[in-house]
Motif scaffolding. Structure first.
Motif: not given
Length: 114
Positions: A48-65
């Motif tokens: 669904v989503a991930g958050i790295s050290r320091g805060g960079p994030t990634i999201y699945a397309d369905f989760a964006k927004g």
């Protein structure tokens, strides 16, 4: 012993919101990327989503927004704010971290239905 404990799931109507919480023990999460996955009945588990050290994030397309992942390293916790929920978001949501090994929480059920 690493433990991840999720909470915050429940039943909501379409368009509603939920905030999931994952509290970790036995590991200092500030060193690691933290993830939320989900698994719907009959489907594979998906990121669904991930958050790295320091805060960079990634999201699945369905989760964006609609979904926002965040972390509070002082509380050893990671969160998933979910807005504008849809019936297709119905799934068990899992917290995940990969350090020396991969660890999963027990999951929290999210049901979106009218």
């Amino acid at each position: 012993q690493v433990q991840l404990v999720e909470s915050g799931g429940g039943s909501v109507q379409p368009g509603g919101s939920l905030k999931l919480t994952c509290v970790a023990s036995g590991i200092n999460i500030r060193r690691y990327r933290m993830n939320w996955y989900r698994q719907a009945p009959g489907k594979d588990r998906e990121l669904v989503a991930g958050i790295s050290r320091g805060g960079p994030t990634i999201y699945a397309d369905f989760a964006k927004g609609r979904f926002t992942i965040s972390r509070d390293d002082a509380k050893n916790a990671v969160y998933l704010q979910m807005n504008s929920l849809k019936p297709e978001d119905t799934a068990v949501y899992y917290c995940n971290v990969f350090s020396i090994s991969e660890y999963w929480g027990q999951g929290t059920q999210v049901t979106v239905s009218s």
